[in-house]
Design a protein around this motif. Structure first.
Motif, short mmCIF file in Angstrom:
data_model
loop_
_atom_site.label_atom_id
_atom_site.label_comp_id
_atom_site.label_asym_id
_atom_site.label_seq_id
_atom_site.Cartn_x
_atom_site.Cartn_y
_atom_site.Cartn_z
N ILE A 77 24.18 51.94 1.46
CA ILE A 77 23.64 53.26 1.82
C ILE A 77 24.76 54.15 2.36
O ILE A 77 24.83 55.35 2.05
N GLY A 78 25.67 53.59 3.16
CA GLY A 78 26.79 54.36 3.71
C GLY A 78 27.68 54.92 2.61
O GLY A 78 28.09 56.10 2.66
N ILE A 79 27.99 54.10 1.60
CA ILE A 79 28.84 54.56 0.50
C ILE A 79 28.17 55.69 -0.26
O ILE A 79 28.78 56.75 -0.53
N PHE A 80 26.90 55.51 -0.61
CA PHE A 80 26.21 56.53 -1.39
C PHE A 80 25.90 57.78 -0.57
O PHE A 80 25.84 58.88 -1.11
N ALA A 81 25.73 57.62 0.77
CA ALA A 81 25.54 58.80 1.63
C ALA A 81 26.81 59.64 1.65
O ALA A 81 26.75 60.88 1.55
N ILE A 83 29.09 59.74 -0.69
CA ILE A 83 29.23 60.37 -2.01
C ILE A 83 28.30 61.56 -2.14
O ILE A 83 28.70 62.62 -2.65
N SER A 84 27.05 61.43 -1.67
CA SER A 84 26.08 62.53 -1.80
C SER A 84 26.51 63.75 -0.98
O SER A 84 26.37 64.89 -1.44
N PHE A 85 27.05 63.53 0.23
CA PHE A 85 27.51 64.66 1.04
C PHE A 85 28.67 65.37 0.36
O PHE A 85 28.74 66.61 0.35
N GLN A 86 29.59 64.60 -0.20
CA GLN A 86 30.73 65.20 -0.88
C GLN A 86 30.30 65.92 -2.16
O GLN A 86 30.85 66.97 -2.50
N VAL A 87 29.33 65.35 -2.86
CA VAL A 87 28.85 65.98 -4.10
C VAL A 87 28.21 67.33 -3.79
O VAL A 87 28.34 68.29 -4.57
N SER A 88 27.53 67.44 -2.64
CA SER A 88 26.94 68.73 -2.26
C SER A 88 28.02 69.79 -2.08
O SER A 88 27.80 70.96 -2.42
N ASP A 89 29.19 69.40 -1.58
CA ASP A 89 30.31 70.35 -1.47
C ASP A 89 30.83 70.74 -2.84
O ASP A 89 31.20 71.90 -3.08
N ILE A 90 30.86 69.77 -3.77
CA ILE A 90 31.32 70.08 -5.12
C ILE A 90 30.36 71.05 -5.80
O ILE A 90 30.79 71.97 -6.51
N VAL A 91 29.05 70.86 -5.59
CA VAL A 91 28.06 71.75 -6.19
C VAL A 91 28.26 73.18 -5.71
O VAL A 91 28.10 74.14 -6.47
N GLY A 234 38.35 58.96 -6.07
CA GLY A 234 38.88 57.61 -6.10
C GLY A 234 37.78 56.57 -5.94
O GLY A 234 37.76 55.55 -6.66
N ILE A 235 36.85 56.83 -5.00
CA ILE A 235 35.73 55.89 -4.80
C ILE A 235 34.84 55.83 -6.04
O ILE A 235 34.45 54.73 -6.47
N ILE A 236 34.54 56.98 -6.63
CA ILE A 236 33.71 57.01 -7.83
C ILE A 236 34.39 56.27 -8.97
O ILE A 236 33.76 55.53 -9.72
#
Length: 392
Positions: A77-81, A83-91, A234-236
């Motif tokens: 959950i920590g890893i995907f959380a 990623i999701s926070f960073q993806v919101s910045d990319i959006v 890098g994580i993705i």
């Protein structure tokens, strides 16, 4: 009671029918079997944690299993959380990406117009004609993806439950296995179970280490060339690298798209491609041979065919599970006299190096009976088998 000895063609027929039946069962029951198999692999990894909690911290077995599964789920959950926070910045930077993509598309159009003498209108006509069917297929694929989202979500909920139950009833399953076989066969049974545990654990731990190393190397490389969201990408990349063959391709395309948030400079795209190629070369030639040290050697043909079959049966999950399942089958085949030839077929006993001018290089030859092998203008292989020497 006499044992009936069947001719070779009858044995081969039964083996092939068994393979077809097992494959068909996996295909029709993949929604049930895939989460259980994934949970089985995770349970093998979490077993040492449960043992540590029970022996060192004196936790009851149930509490130790719950604690281990909670740690595992919290980490995921920590890893995907993150990623999701960073993806919101990319959006939020999507306008920049769209603008930079338009710049590159215009440059490509100018290049095609100057090189192939096709006007922009003709290029658009070709693109529209080529993408008409693709759009329709894309809509169908999107519909299938959305319809399967609920199944995926259900599996994500079931896998931790399966992991907990497998850890909880581990001894119960072992007793069940002992009841299937005679007592004189129990030593061989425990040997097979131990080999399976070692093989799967070494493969999965090696895969996790590979994911971490690839993530770190990719992040460092992207930082050097100045790509935004380098750590996220890098994580993705490390996560997608777990998917054989196609994972790194998706990671490269995603990284190129995200790199357009910072600049439309073509050198950034070239740099991203160079970083991915270098990381893959390091991964395939250094990380995989050194880190993924499975106790069961599987040859490349069996691995590739297994991955293709796994992908055809169960998609990405099937591709991920293919190698561990082949490793388990090989352990079983090697310990059963009637199936030993099939274990040899899956195995890899070819010599890995030869000596050439004091340099050790990879060697893949027909036999593995070789004791010494030298190459100097011509290949001389000394094969020793049954006290007979053959030179070729």
């Amino acid at each position: 009671m006499e044992t009936i000895k069947l001719p070779f063609y009858a044995k081969l027929t039964f083996v092939l029918l068994s393979i077809i039946a097992i494959t068909f069962i996996f295909y029709i029951g993949q929604n049930i079997l895939i989460p259980i198999l994934l949970a089985f692999l995770c349970a093998i990894i979490l077993r040492p944690i449960v043992t540590f909690l029970k022996t060192k911290l004196r936790f009851p077995h149930v509490i130790a299993a719950i604690f281990a599964v909670t740690i595992f789920v919290s980490l995921i959950i920590g890893i995907f959380a993150y990623i999701s926070f960073q993806v919101s910045d990319i959006v939020s930077d999507f306008d920049k990406i769209e603008k930079n993509i338009s710049i590159h598309l215009n440059n490509i159009q100018h290049f095609v117009r100057d090189t192939f003498h096709l006007s922009s209108r003709e290029q658009k006509a070709y693109i529209n004609e080529a993408t008409t069917d693709s759009m329709q297929k894309g809509k169908e694929l999107l519909g299938v993806t959305l319809s399967s989202f609920s199944d995926t979500l259900l599996n994500l909920i079931l896998i931790p439950i399966y992991i907990f139950l497998i850890l909880l009833y581990r001894t119960h399953f072992i007793v069940f296995l002992t009841k299937l076989f005679k007592k004189e066969d129990h030593p061989k049974l425990f040997e097979i179970v131990g080999e399976i545990k070692i093989a799967v654990k070494s493969y999965i731990v090696g895969l996790i280490l590979e994911m971490i190393i690839v993530s770190v190397l990719t992040s460092i490389g992207l930082m050097i060339i100045g790509v935004e969201y380098a750590i996220l990408l890098g994580i993705i990349t490390g996560l997608l690298n777990l998917i054989p063959y196609i994972g790194i391709l998706f990671a490269g395309i995603l990284t190129i798209l995200v790199s357009l948030t910072g600049s439309a400079d073509l050198s950034i795209i070239v740099g991203v491609i160079v970083v991915n190629v270098i990381v893959q070369l390091i991964d395939n030639n250094l990380i995989v041979p050194l880190v993924i040290s499975s106790k069961v050697e599987i040859n490349a043909i069996a691995s590739i065919v297994g991955i293709i079959i796994g992908g055809a049966i169960a998609g990405i999950s099937g591709m991920f599970l293919a190698i561990p399942i082949i490793a388990i089958l090989k352990v079983i085949f090697d310990r059963m006299e009637s199936l030993e030839p099939w274990g040899y077929l899956l195995g890899d006993d070819l010599p890995k190096t030869y000596q050439w001018h004091n340099i050790k290089l990879p060697l893949y030859d027909f036999e593995n009976f070789t004791e010494t092998s030298t190459i100097d203008n011509e290949i001389k292989i000394e094969i020793v088998k049954n006290n007979e020497t053959i030179e070729s």
